[in-house]
Design an enzyme around this catalytic site. Structure first.
Site, PDB file in Angstrom:
ATOM      1  N   ARG A 104     112.169  17.014-103.223  1.00  0.00           N
ATOM      2  CA  ARG A 104     112.519  17.526-101.901  1.00  0.00           C
ATOM      3  C   ARG A 104     111.572  18.664-101.569  1.00  0.00           C
ATOM      4  O   ARG A 104     111.529  19.656-102.300  1.00  0.00           O
ATOM      5  CB  ARG A 104     113.964  18.013-101.965  1.00  0.00           C
ATOM      6  N   THR A 108     110.509  21.794 -95.814  1.00  0.00           N
ATOM      7  CA  THR A 108     111.057  20.863 -94.805  1.00  0.00           C
ATOM      8  C   THR A 108     112.375  20.240 -95.265  1.00  0.00           C
ATOM      9  O   THR A 108     113.108  19.672 -94.455  1.00  0.00           O
ATOM     10  CB  THR A 108     110.069  19.716 -94.544  1.00  0.00           C
ATOM     11  N   ASP A 200     120.396  24.303-109.216  1.00  0.00           N
ATOM     12  CA  ASP A 200     119.348  23.277-109.220  1.00  0.00           C
ATOM     13  C   ASP A 200     119.548  22.360-110.428  1.00  0.00           C
ATOM     14  O   ASP A 200     119.362  22.768-111.578  1.00  0.00           O
ATOM     15  CB  ASP A 200     117.963  23.944-109.272  1.00  0.00           C
ATOM     16  N   ASP A 203     116.445  21.765-112.813  1.00  0.00           N
ATOM     17  CA  ASP A 203     116.130  22.948-113.621  1.00  0.00           C
ATOM     18  C   ASP A 203     117.175  23.160-114.718  1.00  0.00           C
ATOM     19  O   ASP A 203     116.839  23.495-115.855  1.00  0.00           O
ATOM     20  CB  ASP A 203     116.050  24.199-112.728  1.00  0.00           C
TER      21      ASP A 203
END
Ligand code: PRP
Ligand code: URA
Length: 209
Positions: A104, A108, A200, A203
């Site tokens: 991603r 944006t 995340d 991560d």
């Protein structure tokens, strides 16, 4: 018409709470993601069709049942979807695995595809796309687009946590898809993170930052 299933099994909910906890380290995060994927897969496969066969036991002939439906395929969205694969194939070891690489764009929030490698017979398989996070839905929609373009006909989506925005976006883009989640959260924040979510997923799973 696809449906949205939120799995409320106590073991799934308990393990998801530990996954969410910011104090849970990479090892436990990875192990629990694997376990929740197994438990979710157990729930998802509840409706698989069966056929009757005869089997010779050591003492007699038994009428018994075996799976009869389409073969399965598991399609993790790289990276984080990988964390759910082993937990699924533990239950369906004959499933083939394809990969869709997407990230991603942080500015944006649009998905960028960088890799696709799929089993050659995806059109004959029932595919389960895996990704721990369904946030804006952009990545899942792009992955499903990619699979459909290459001939896939039966697809479902399995995520640990979804935002309502992502669920709505996938339902609109792909109304035929069943969506399976362990947690349906409140909202997205301004950076496209799921609130409360788990942070995340890639991560936390791989220990990067
Ligand atoms: C995360 C996550 C999903 C995506 C969800 O991946 O694993 O793929 O974001 O967001 P969306 O629904 O708004 O598209 P990320 O882009 O961080 O890539 P990574 O798995 O390589 O870390
Ligand atoms: N991707 C993640 O890993 N976490 C989020 O909350 C949103 C997207």
């Amino acid at each position: 018409m696809g449906k949205v299933y939120v799995f409320d099994h106590p073991l799934i909910q308990h393990k998801l709470t530990i996954i969410r906890d910011k104090n849970t380290g990479t090892k436990a995060f990875r192990e629990l993601t694997d376990e929740v994927a197994t438990l979710m897969m157990f729930e998802i496969t509840r409706e698989l069709p069966l056929e009757e066969v005869e089997v010779e036991t050591p003492v007699a002939t038994a009428k018994s049942k075996v799976l009869a439906g389409k073969k399965l395929g598991v399609i993790p969205i790289l990276r984080a979807g990988l964390g759910m694969v082993d937990g699924i194939v533990k239950l369906v070891p004959a499933a083939k695995i394809g990969h869709v690489g997407l990230y991603r764009d942080p500015d944006t929030l649009k998905p960028v595809e960088y890799y696709v490698k799929l089993p050659s017979d995806i059109e004959e398989r029932e595919l389960i796309v895996t990704d721990p996070m369904l946030a804006t839905g952009g990545s899942a929609i792009a992955a499903i687009d990619s699979l459909k373009t290459r001939g896939a006909k039966q697809i479902s989506l399995m995520c640990l946590i979804a935002a309502p925005e992502g669920v709505e976006a996938v339902k609109e883009a792909h109304p035929d898809i069943n969506i399976y989640v362990a947690g349906l959260d409140e909202k997205l924040n301004e950076k496209g993170y799921i609130i409360p979510g788990l942070g995340d997923a890639g991560d936390r799973l791989f220990g990067t930052k």
